[in-house]
Scaffold this motif. Structure first.
Motif, short mmCIF file in Angstrom:
data_model
loop_
_atom_site.label_atom_id
_atom_site.label_comp_id
_atom_site.label_asym_id
_atom_site.label_seq_id
_atom_site.Cartn_x
_atom_site.Cartn_y
_atom_site.Cartn_z
N ASP A 124 -1.31 -0.05 -5.50
CA ASP A 124 -2.31 0.21 -4.45
C ASP A 124 -2.05 1.58 -3.85
N LEU A 169 0.54 5.58 0.29
CA LEU A 169 -0.22 6.81 0.55
C LEU A 169 0.56 7.97 -0.04
N GLU A 224 -3.39 5.20 -2.31
CA GLU A 224 -4.38 6.09 -1.69
C GLU A 224 -3.81 7.50 -1.76
N PHE A 270 -2.43 5.64 8.59
CA PHE A 270 -1.90 4.80 7.50
C PHE A 270 -0.74 3.93 7.97
N PRO A 291 0.82 -1.21 0.00
CA PRO A 291 0.00 0.00 0.00
C PRO A 291 0.86 1.26 0.00
#
Length: 284
Positions: A253, A231, A255, A281, A229
């Motif tokens: 992935d 961010l 965000e 996060f 992930p």
């Protein structure tokens, strides 16, 4: 009557790795989180976030090679090598998989870390700047201030000696949405003194000199997409959508959050928005 919990104790330590003595801040216990500062700042920028993360995590925030209280050798300022320094530090501490966040130059080091050691990174946060060599990277918001990317060598060093604060005011003021709501006066004094140390300005300039090599390295890294992930936090008045688009070019992935009303100095201009987002996060 209730009392606030004891404040988090942030320790200052040193370790010698890759032939370089690195200074780092550390606090807390648990799963590790690595925080990487950017240009015109040091690990000091992370103290408000360290205090939050250290409630549940072990936090490591180094001064990169050449910055703050770390050694300032002549070379090794490409972001791939800076990431290798930090990886050696983490290994010397006996730590394994971790979450990593980086701002400005630190986001480039964070990306180089994740690209070189993807199995050792659980999640990554990139904060307002850009990735050299990824997409149409030469058309970043900072293009209007491109002069400082080429400001290195004997003459620039002579021009800024004793005038470090004047030089950094350009960054702290012009890259902020509002110069009066940017890096604090106390922190400006601290950072200017840190960079005024012998070799400090030269090291900072070398970070920019390395961008061409970084672009080549990152173009190669980007051929293998990151799967952990990611961010991306971007200032509305700074990198905006550009860094978000770059993040989506290198990771699966992503965000993304644009910090409304903020310029480049996210931790200083929009701390109340940024610290909760990063904490959520990085500890998810």
């Amino acid at each position: 009557m209730t009392t606030d919990p004891d404040p988090i104790a942030i320790e200052s330590r040193f370790a010698t790795v890759n032939g370089v003595r690195l200074h780092y801040l550390t606090a807390g216990a648990g799963e590790p989180v690595l925080l990487l500062h950017g240009y015109a700042q040091t690990s000091h920028m992370w103290r408000p976030l360290i205090a939050e993360l250290a409630r549940t995590r072990l936090v490591i925030a180094p001064d990169l090679r050449g910055f703050g209280a770390s050694d300032k050798p002549a070379g090794g300022y490409d972001k791939k090598s800076l990431a290798q320094d930090v990886h050696a530090l983490i290994a010397s501490l006996g730590l394994g998989k971790l979450a990593v966040a980086g701002h400005d130059i630190g986001l480039m080091v964070a990306y180089a870390y994740a690209a070189q050691y993807p199995a050792e990174v659980s999640r990554i946060a990139l904060m307002d700047a850009f990735l050299p060599g990824v997409g149409d990277w030469t058309h970043v918001w900072l293009l209007r201030d491109l002069w400082h990317f080429h400001f290195y060598g004997t003459t620039p060093l002579a021009l800024v000696e004793g005038r470090e604060r004047i030089y950094f005011e350009h960054f702290w003021n012009d890259f902020a949405a509002d110069p009066t709501h940017s890096v604090s006066e106390a922190d400006r004094q601290l950072y200017a003194a840190a960079y005024a140390q012998p070799g400090g300005m030269a090291a900072g300039f070398e970070v920019f000199r390395a961008f061409e090599r970084d672009a080549s390295d990152f173009a190669g890294f980007a051929a293998t997409r990151l799967t952990m992930p990611m961010l991306v936090l971007s200032g509305e008045k700074a990198s905006g959508e550009f860094l978000i688009a770059q993040g989506r070019l290198v990771a699966d992935d992503v965000e993304a959050v644009i910090i409304q009303g903020s310029g480049h100095w996210l931790m200083d201009e929009a701390r109340d928005q940024v610290v909760p987002k990063l904490t959520a996060f990085l500890t998810r």
